[in-house]
Design an enzyme around this catalytic site. Structure first.
Site, PDB file in Angstrom:
ATOM      1  N   GLY A 255       0.790  -1.231   0.000  1.00 48.80           N
ATOM      2  CA  GLY A 255       0.000   0.000   0.000  1.00 48.80           C
ATOM      3  C   GLY A 255       0.818   1.274   0.000  1.00 48.80           C
ATOM      4  N   ASP A 258       0.608   2.963  -3.338  1.00 47.40           N
ATOM      5  CA  ASP A 258      -0.712   3.553  -3.546  1.00 47.40           C
ATOM      6  C   ASP A 258      -0.838   4.861  -2.767  1.00 47.40           C
ATOM      7  OD1 ASP A 258      -1.341   1.243  -5.005  1.00 47.40           O
ATOM      8  OD2 ASP A 258      -2.074   0.222  -3.213  1.00 47.40           O
TER       9      ASP A 258
END
Length: 316
Positions: A255, A258
């Site tokens: 993540g 992201d």
């Protein structure tokens, strides 16, 4: 009006309650994952209005993901639940140093029921940025046609196209990824990439060469994620190398990219100079790795501002 809309898969992510090899882990915690949804959530937490286009299985897991995304402020009016498909799953393996791997159970994927003609043109008319990744086209062979139609609709409506190759070699080979993703670069306005991914697509991981090649392709803004080495960007003829932001503690690297993407897109929409965009995005990436989960570590705007020393945060 949407600041950012995304197109892509999402899944239930089972995070282990212990570190070490997956075969020795006995319990897991259910979470929600998916790169494109993570970016939408990251942007939403920063205060942007976001939307997500997808298909999920018409089951308890699909309903949970849809409800979770809606609860994060992401518009899910173009995310449908479909019969006959199970919502995709993944199981994460996390080692003591924060490194890990992910095992996917997503074939057949409910996203394969989304066809080019299903994309709602009015949804694109309301958007400023369309964010795509290389994961969605790799999940199912028909998804590339949907990706191209999304780009077509974006271009017709003056929507900027942001793209993160996000190459997953569990989904396709390096050669398949290169042949599929290189042609897309010619349609991209904002490229958010790792240097290793550019090694696969362009044959080089050198930032100078990457910037030279992508500039030839007409890409306006390039941000190269280099992990613990920070990032390098090119925008409006200026090249900037941004120093890394040390993480307090690395417990889960999933993540982080992201989060970087969300931070960069936020800065772009604010009209910031490249230096500030990269510093902001690097900071978010370093914050994400200190928390377990695909999107649990994505910060709110005030938290990033406090981390950067721009805002005093009162704890008690």
């Amino acid at each position: 009006m949407f600041d950012v809309i995304t197109l892509g898969d999402a899944m239930i992510s089972f995070s282990p309650n212990a570190t070490g090899p997956l075969k020795f882990v006995h319990s897991f915690e259910r979470r929600v994952g998916g790169a494109e949804l993570n970016v939408a959530i990251g942007c939403s937490r920063l205060g942007l209005k976001t939307g997500w286009i997808s298909r999920l299985g018409k089951d308890e897991f699909g309903q949970h993901i849809q409800t979770f995304a809606r609860g994060e402020g992401v518009d899910v009016s173009e995310t449908k639940l479909v019969d006959g498909y199970a919502t995709s799953l993944n199981f994460k393996e996390i080692m003591a140093n924060g490194a890990g791997r992910t095992l996917y159970y997503r074939n057949p994927s409910p996203t394969e029921t989304l066809k080019p003609e299903d994309l709602n043109p009015s949804y694109f008319q309301q958007a400023k940025i369309l964010h795509l990744t290389g994961i969605y086209p790799a999940v199912s062979t028909g998804n590339m046609a949907v990706t191209k139609q999304a780009i077509k609709l974006a271009k017709e409506n003056g929507v900027k196209v942001a793209f993160d190759p996000n190459i997953r070699l569990r989904l396709w080979s390096k050669e398949e990824a290169r042949l599929a993703l290189y042609p897309l670069l010619q349609e991209v306005d904002i490229l958010l990439t790792g240097d290793e991914e550019m090694e696969i697509i362009l044959g080089t991981s050198d930032p100078t060469e990457i910037i030279a090649e992508t500039t030839k392709l007409g890409i306006d803004l390039v941000a190269i994620k280099r992990g613990e080495n920070g990032s390098v960007g090119s925008y409006q003829g200026k090249v900037v190398e941004a120093a890394p932001v040390p993480a307090t503690k690395v417990v889960d690297t999933v993540g982080a990219g992201d989060g970087f993407d969300a931070g960069l897109l936020y800065g772009y929409l604010q009209g910031w100079p490249l230096e500030r965009m990269l510093a902001f995005a690097n900071t978010i990436g370093s914050m994400v790795v200190s928390i377990v989960g695909d999107n649990e570590g994505l910060p709110y705007l005030e938290e990033v501002q406090a981390q950067l020393g721009e805002l005093e945060r009162i704890e008690r």
